[in-house]
Design a protein around this motif. Structure first.
Motif, mmCIF file in Angstrom:
data_model
loop_
_atom_site.group_PDB
_atom_site.id
_atom_site.type_symbol
_atom_site.label_atom_id
_atom_site.label_comp_id
_atom_site.label_asym_id
_atom_site.label_seq_id
_atom_site.Cartn_x
_atom_site.Cartn_y
_atom_site.Cartn_z
ATOM 1 N N PHE A 53 27.197 35.628 41.006
ATOM 2 C CA PHE A 53 28.287 34.710 41.090
ATOM 3 C C PHE A 53 27.402 33.369 40.597
ATOM 4 N N VAL A 126 41.499 34.596 37.888
ATOM 5 C CA VAL A 126 41.925 35.488 38.373
ATOM 6 C C VAL A 126 42.692 34.292 39.466
ATOM 7 N N THR A 127 41.342 33.488 39.398
ATOM 8 C CA THR A 127 41.734 32.508 40.475
ATOM 9 C C THR A 127 41.981 30.817 39.662
ATOM 10 N N ILE A 148 32.275 36.200 38.637
ATOM 11 C CA ILE A 148 31.883 37.069 39.847
ATOM 12 C C ILE A 148 31.767 38.676 38.548
ATOM 13 N N ALA B 46 41.729 34.696 44.672
ATOM 14 C CA ALA B 46 41.936 36.476 44.462
ATOM 15 C C ALA B 46 41.450 37.573 45.081
ATOM 16 N N VAL B 48 39.503 40.949 44.511
ATOM 17 C CA VAL B 48 39.276 41.464 42.663
ATOM 18 C C VAL B 48 38.049 42.316 44.053
ATOM 19 N N ASP B 49 38.309 43.710 43.805
ATOM 20 C CA ASP B 49 36.974 44.989 44.239
ATOM 21 C C ASP B 49 36.616 44.206 45.888
ATOM 22 N N VAL B 51 36.748 41.163 46.953
ATOM 23 C CA VAL B 51 35.602 40.407 47.385
ATOM 24 C C VAL B 51 37.162 39.391 46.982
ATOM 25 N N PHE B 53 37.421 35.201 45.794
ATOM 26 C CA PHE B 53 37.351 34.146 45.298
ATOM 27 C C PHE B 53 38.302 33.367 44.823
ATOM 28 N N ILE B 148 33.570 33.341 47.631
ATOM 29 C CA ILE B 148 33.420 34.361 47.539
ATOM 30 C C ILE B 148 33.262 34.459 48.880
ATOM 31 N N ARG B 150 34.796 38.157 52.069
ATOM 32 C CA ARG B 150 34.159 39.549 51.806
ATOM 33 C C ARG B 150 35.595 40.162 53.092
#
Lengths: 351, 351
Positions: A53, A126-127, A148, B46, B48-49, B51, B53, B148, B150
């Motif tokens: 990150f 993405v954001t 990330i 967002a 992503v995988d 995560v 973000f 970030i 989870r």
């Protein structure tokens, strides 16, 4: 008594900035909970729960320059901060602060450039966020890109190779991972980005053909990791090679010996630096990295780098050693001298 | 022909900004590779995988205001963007753009405030950046915080409960997840942050005791998820409740009916809005969220929220329904009218 204020030198990426950050930021932002690699490491990216990150704000001027613009720079710069930790970049954010009255045409040009860099790199944006402030409250456009990235089998393979040769502290490409004997590789000519910018600004009265080197380095880094044996990597932004070498020497507690004649330099950068009295080793780059490699793998990694477009001019420039303290430069004329960290940045607002 | 330039309204978080973003940003930033929830969704974060973000730049002025400052706002705001997706916030970044000449004392105050907010929230600041620009090139201090987060078992549990009652599109708390029948909950009084700021600025000639509501909401969100049945959540920043409701109605393609009398408002906000001719539903907040909950779980979720300090004044304010189009407000006086999205922001620079 005059109250102390923040100066340009405080943000120039050199020793003075590091002092400000250590004293005023790190002292307060002690880790709230343990993370794999946190702020106190002052590395290119943090590692949290296995996720890399990173963040960077871009205030470069002018916004458009030979070889790039603030948009391509922002996307490439954040991809690179992930790549030089050994991570595979997954996604980038885009937060813009725009001055009221900024031209929509230029806004569009920057967006198109970010989109193209993202697409070519295969790393999606993405954001995002957009703020507009009154005229005079910001200068045209500032962009923050954060990013990330994730661990790959390639990185595991890289460290498996390195550990056949010696113990390694972190299993990411950190500033603290070097040990005596490791080879130092620069992935191409240094100083191009800063010189392209300063020569393009008004009032300097000279022209060069030097282009910014701004480019994403993750594909080149992937090729090097496939060979294996890397222990450290750092992109050579503010403060240039001189700053990066000194950070490594300090954080890894090892001396570094560098041969000046081995450092790749373009003729345009050499000429411009002579004319302006600048040291190319202190000038920021946006598409070059410094790598630390276990000695047995250095030549193989070098060949892999040279086979990529971004690393075509890569060179081994020296090694880590217990025989010297700090960073020692063996000069072209045959002597040697300490290579000190830059106190400030010779060219402001390059990123 | 005069070239179009960016205006303050373009960045005000209302309809005009959405149009600019759709036309100039989304059109270019088409996804480079598929991600779970990407930029085109224009959601709070967002995915992503796996995560979460998110990013936000803060240009609030003044920097210090009743109930908070730019530092606490930035940390809380980014934690909230993660929390309202249903994610557990893992880490936050801090990138500062400082104007040359900014007082070191104020810089320290902001850092101390960020550190305190981070520590209390249990969310570390793990990576950062510092840029200093010339006097006049920025206004004092801008901060970008990205974050970030989870997925947790708590979120899985929440959706397991929701799916006992109906199908759910996304397994994160997205703007597109509402369906007819879902209850709409506001987690507390609205308008406090914007009114605290405007009343504190010079020249408005009135004082109130209204404090900014800036606060991290992830602990409150965790309590609600433990009950289960949430399908959507959104923090009520720029554009306020009016904007959030309209985004939900559009993205979920469902009508929303809201009872004006049920919306929690503090007396200070009501008085200030009457004096200034502002609509509290259009005013930004920094510690309030709108939640969408499957009807069978609404009362239980409400009770859980009310048991937390941040959600003590939570209330059910309406529901999603196929009986109306867009957002319809049943007014205090007994009629009903469309609640339109704000075209701009009645109070600039609140975040």
């Amino acid at each position: 008594m005059v109250a102390r204020t923040i100066t340009l030198a405080d943000g120039a990426g050199g020793e003075r900035m590091h002092e400000l950050v250590r004293k005023h930021v790190l002292a307060r932002f002690s880790e709230v909970r343990p993370v794999e690699i946190g702020l106190n490491r002052l590395d290119d990216a943090a590692i949290v729960d296995g996720v890399a990150f990173t963040t960077d704000s871009y205030t470069v001027r002018p916004l458009f320059f030979p070889g790039g613009d603030i948009g391509s720079l922002a996307v490439a710069g954040t991809i690179n901060d992930l790549a030089v930790m050994g991570a595979e970049p997954l996604a980038v954010s885009c937060a813009m602060i725009v001055e009221e009255g900024f031209s929509l045409e230029d806004f569009d040009r920057v967006l198109a450039s970010m989109a193209e860099t993202s697409r070519k790199a295969g790393v999606p944006i993405v954001t995002g966020d957009l703020k507009v402030v009154e005229r005079g409250a910001a200068q045209q456009l500032f962009i923050n890109t954060s990013g990330i990235g994730r661990r790959t089998r390639r990185l595991d393979h890289n460290f498996a190779v390195a550990r056949r040769h010696r113990q390694v502290r972190d299993l990411w490409l950190t500033d603290g991972n070097l040990a005596a004997g490791d080879a130092l590789i620069v992935t191409g000519t240094v100083g191009d980005h800063g010189i392209a910018l300063i020569s393009f600004r008004e009032g300097y009265g000279f022209e060069t053909s030097v282009q910014s080197d701004a480019a994403p380095l993750h594909t080149m880094m992937a090729k090097a990791l496939e060979v294996g044996g890397l222990v450290a990597a750092k992109d050579l932004t503010r403060g240039g090679l001189a700053n990066a070498l000194n950070e490594w020497s300090e954080k890894s507690a090892v001396g570094l010996r560098v041969r000046e004649s081995a450092i790749p330099l373009s003729q345009g950068v050499v000429s411009a630096c002579e004319m302006l009295g600048l040291d190319p080793l202190e000038i920021g780059n946006e598409g070059k990295a410094l790598l630390g490699v276990v000695p047995a793998m250095a030549e193989k990694v070098l060949s892999a780098l040279q086979a990529t477009p971004e690393g075509a001019k890569a060179a081994i420039i020296g090694e880590a050693t217990d025989e010297v303290r700090g960073v020692v430069l063996e000069t072209v004329v045959g002597g040697s001298r300490p290579l000190l960290p830059p106190s400030g940045d010779p060219i402001p607002r390059i990123c």
